[in-house]
Design an enzyme around this catalytic site. Structure first.
Site, PDB file in Angstrom:
ATOM      1  N   ASP A 182      51.689   8.858   5.186  1.00  0.00           N
ATOM      2  CA  ASP A 182      52.942   8.517   4.514  1.00  0.00           C
ATOM      3  C   ASP A 182      53.832   7.766   5.498  1.00  0.00           C
ATOM      4  O   ASP A 182      54.461   8.360   6.363  1.00  0.00           O
ATOM      5  CB  ASP A 182      53.614   9.803   4.026  1.00  0.00           C
ATOM      6  CG  ASP A 182      54.878   9.532   3.235  1.00  0.00           C
ATOM      7  OD1 ASP A 182      55.119   8.364   2.875  1.00  0.00           O
ATOM      8  OD2 ASP A 182      55.636  10.483   2.980  1.00  0.00           O
ATOM      9  N   MET A 183      53.889   6.442   5.331  1.00  0.00           N
ATOM     10  CA  MET A 183      54.587   5.583   6.289  1.00  0.00           C
ATOM     11  C   MET A 183      55.834   4.978   5.644  1.00  0.00           C
ATOM     12  O   MET A 183      55.748   4.069   4.831  1.00  0.00           O
ATOM     13  CB  MET A 183      53.642   4.475   6.776  1.00  0.00           C
ATOM     14  CG  MET A 183      53.890   4.039   8.210  1.00  0.00           C
ATOM     15  SD  MET A 183      55.525   3.346   8.558  1.00  0.00           S
ATOM     16  CE  MET A 183      55.430   1.818   7.645  1.00  0.00           C
ATOM     17  N   GLU A 184      56.988   5.513   6.020  1.00  0.00           N
ATOM     18  CA  GLU A 184      58.253   4.997   5.494  1.00  0.00           C
ATOM     19  C   GLU A 184      59.214   4.736   6.651  1.00  0.00           C
ATOM     20  O   GLU A 184      60.405   5.016   6.558  1.00  0.00           O
ATOM     21  CB  GLU A 184      58.842   5.990   4.487  1.00  0.00           C
ATOM     22  CG  GLU A 184      57.923   6.267   3.303  1.00  0.00           C
ATOM     23  CD  GLU A 184      58.514   7.256   2.308  1.00  0.00           C
ATOM     24  OE1 GLU A 184      59.737   7.183   2.076  1.00  0.00           O
ATOM     25  OE2 GLU A 184      57.764   8.084   1.770  1.00  0.00           O
ATOM     26  N   ALA A 185      58.684   4.187   7.747  1.00  0.00           N
ATOM     27  CA  ALA A 185      59.483   3.936   8.948  1.00  0.00           C
ATOM     28  C   ALA A 185      59.213   2.521   9.457  1.00  0.00           C
ATOM     29  O   ALA A 185      58.416   1.778   8.883  1.00  0.00           O
ATOM     30  CB  ALA A 185      59.138   4.966  10.021  1.00  0.00           C
ATOM     31  N   GLN A 243      54.827   2.689  -3.125  1.00  0.00           N
ATOM     32  CA  GLN A 243      55.939   3.284  -3.869  1.00  0.00           C
ATOM     33  C   GLN A 243      56.920   2.185  -4.279  1.00  0.00           C
ATOM     34  O   GLN A 243      57.654   1.668  -3.443  1.00  0.00           O
ATOM     35  CB  GLN A 243      56.672   4.305  -3.004  1.00  0.00           C
ATOM     36  CG  GLN A 243      55.797   5.389  -2.417  1.00  0.00           C
ATOM     37  CD  GLN A 243      56.508   6.159  -1.316  1.00  0.00           C
ATOM     38  OE1 GLN A 243      57.733   6.319  -1.342  1.00  0.00           O
ATOM     39  NE2 GLN A 243      55.756   6.630  -0.343  1.00  0.00           N
TER      40      GLN A 243
END
Length: 545
Positions: A182-185, A243
């Site tokens: 989960d990569m949200e950076a 997303q």
């Protein structure tokens, strides 16, 4: 893989086969019955395009978790047995606050012992998200510190050891098949160097580069097109889950183009439903009119451009609104998810209508229908008028839980059942009901017929059945119907003086008869044995459906 193998684990099939063998040893006067090799719709019938459909399953809303990560008093309603057909990946999303681990444990126990084997039997893979920064980067730094080393001293063996630790902790411990980064950076170059090595080490065990590419899965999950953490390790992943909450297919097109050089068409955009307690975000992905909704736009784009599939977040919140639903937990009929599955997979409108009417026909066999707020006739009328998949499914399910003919209708499952011919069995049920209702007098034959008919109705109105089960119910009904026609008994005195010959022939060639009825006891036994076996298979399949 046959349909029955999707429904029941191998041990159930083995148990059923054992019961069949035991019954055959007792009597051979019955038809073949349900078994693991039933001729029935395959996974390809249900989902033939190869596209994925993933659902995010919020573990703290499972029925086994009570009072975890919530301040709402409402009971949870969903279980993993409610996951619709056509889903091939379940992403288990969970947050357990400190001090609530004991309350959460029943879910993880159930996941490993029951949920995972059941979903695996349906061909579904289970993955779990791990945070890019927390696990793929800083987690490795912590791992090295524990060995009194710095990240600059890390070797391939260190990365391999850490990868195995991650897989054991997040995947194997609860019986899952893969992981989701989960990569949200926006990591810097030093972080990317670490994550590249961690991802490569993980990919030796899961995903397309592993020794088990067909039974494991490795996903990259993000909400943007920052490609530095991805481009060097793209080949390690099965697909990108993107997303794009609150966005139309225009965003799908742009993002898919960004990732296409690295992953091809293995791009899986996702939408969301309103989460309880979220007073800030307003995504409005699932809104009527259907053909103006993000759900329709994205599902159609995925189908038309042959992308890798689609996903939805917060399955249990399907159909909820941004008003009163933000402060409550209520059941869902999963209308939007079921429609998105069918839409993205390319189900034809005619097929959807045929499936809906097929379901209404078989469920109408029940004398009492427990969960319907609309009649079958009203639902059929709405199906006939439906202009799209959503309207077709809504005709049966209703706009929300408790508003339609059924809360549980599954169009993808029902489309798969269309391949099993039930017309003969339905005719036999009608004929049986006619005979049973013809007079009020009860008899052994009528009792057997009623038993066979009711078992067939019970089977056909269940969630799922196989071709072999239909055959068993049909042959049991045929035997029971035949038994209602008395076998003529010769007169006690033969006009030609051949009484002894007739008697001898009767003794040697006729089956035993029930007293004063002429009904073969062998036939009655056969009906009972056949129904017993078919009934066991039915009860086992229902338990897991």
């Amino acid at each position: 893989m046959t349909f029955i193998k999707q429904m029941m684990p191998r041990y159930v099939a083995s148990m059923t086969a054992g019961i069949v063998a035991a019954a055959m040893a007792a009597t051979c006067a019955f038809a073949p019955v349900a078994n693991a090799d039933a001729v029935s719709p395959t996974q390809e019938t249900i989902q033939s395009t190869g596209r994925h459909f993933m659902v995010y399953y919020r573990a703290w809303r499972d029925v086994t978790m009570k009072g975890v990560n919530t301040d709402l008093p409402d009971d949870n309603w969903i279980s993993m047995y409610d996951i619709p057909y056509g889903v091939d990946v379940v992403n288990i999303f969970s947050y357990v606050p400190s001090g609530q681990e004991e309350q959460a444990q029943p879910f993880y126990d159930k996941l490993k012992s029951d949920y995972a084997p059941y979903l695996h039997s349906r061909g579904i893979k289970l993955v779990r998200g791990i945070d890019y920064t927390g696990v793929a980067v800083n987690g490795f730094r912590t791992f090295m510190k524990e060995q009194n080393k710095t990240e600059s001293e890390a070797t391939e063996a260190d990365y391999d050891a850490y990868a195995k630790q991650v897989i054991d902790k997040y995947m194997i411990s609860v019986g899952l098949d893969g992981l989701d980064i989960d990569m949200e950076a926006h990591p810097n170059d030093a972080d990317v160097k670490i994550s590249d090595n961690v991802i490569r080490a993980l990919s030796k065990h899961i995903g397309p580069k592993s020794a088990k590419p067909d039974t494991t899965m490795f996903l990259y999950d993000t909400n943007g097109s920052y490609l530095n953490p991805f481009k060097n390790v793209a080949e390690c992943f099965d697909y990108v889950a993107y997303q794009q909450y609150g966005s139309s297919s225009d965003r799908t097109a742009r993002a898919a183009a960004d990732y296409q050089p690295y992953i091809g068409n293995e791009f899986v955009p996702g939408l969301t439903f309103p989460e309880e307690g979220d007073m800030n975000n307003r995504w409005y992905d699932a809104t009527e009119p259907y053909e103006e909704s993000h759900f329709y736009q994205v599902a159609s784009y995925v189908r038309e451009h042959n992308l890798g599939g689609m996903f939805v977040y917060a399955l249990d919140r399907d159909g909820r609104n941004y008003d009163e639903d933000l402060r409550r937990i209520v059941p869902s009929n999963l209308l939007w998810t079921k429609t998105a599955i069918a839409e993205s997979e390319g189900m034809a409108l005619d097929t959807a209508k045929t499936a809906a009417n097929h379901y209404l026909d078989r469920m109408s066999l029940r004398q009492v229908i427990d969960d319907n707020a609309a009649s079958a006739d009203k639902a059929r009328d709405m199906v006939g008028k439906a202009a799209n998949l959503y309207e077709t499914n809504k005709a049966v399910l209703g706009g929300d839980y408790g508003e339609g003919f059924s809360n549980t209708y599954d169009p993808t499952l029902e489309a798969g059942l269309l391949g099993i011919d039930i017309s003969v069995l339905q005719q036999q049920i009608d004929k049986s009901s006619e005979i049973i209702g013809a007079d009020t007098a009860e008899s052994d034959a009528k009792t057997a017929l009623r038993m066979a008919r009711d078992a067939a109705i019970d089977g056909l109105t269940g969630k799922i059945y196989t071709a072999d089960q239909v055959s068993a119910w049909s042959q049991a009904l045929k035997a029971a119907l035949d038994a209602t026609v008395p076998v003529p008994t010769p007169d006690s005195t033969d006009q030609n003086g051949n009484r002894d010959k007739v008697t001898n022939h009767k003794v040697q060639g006729q089956p035993k008869q029930l007293s004063a009825t002429g009904i073969s006891t062998d036939i009655i036994v056969a009906v009972g044995v056949t129904l017993a076996i078919a009934g066991v298979a039915l009860s086992l399949s229902r338990k897991l459906s």
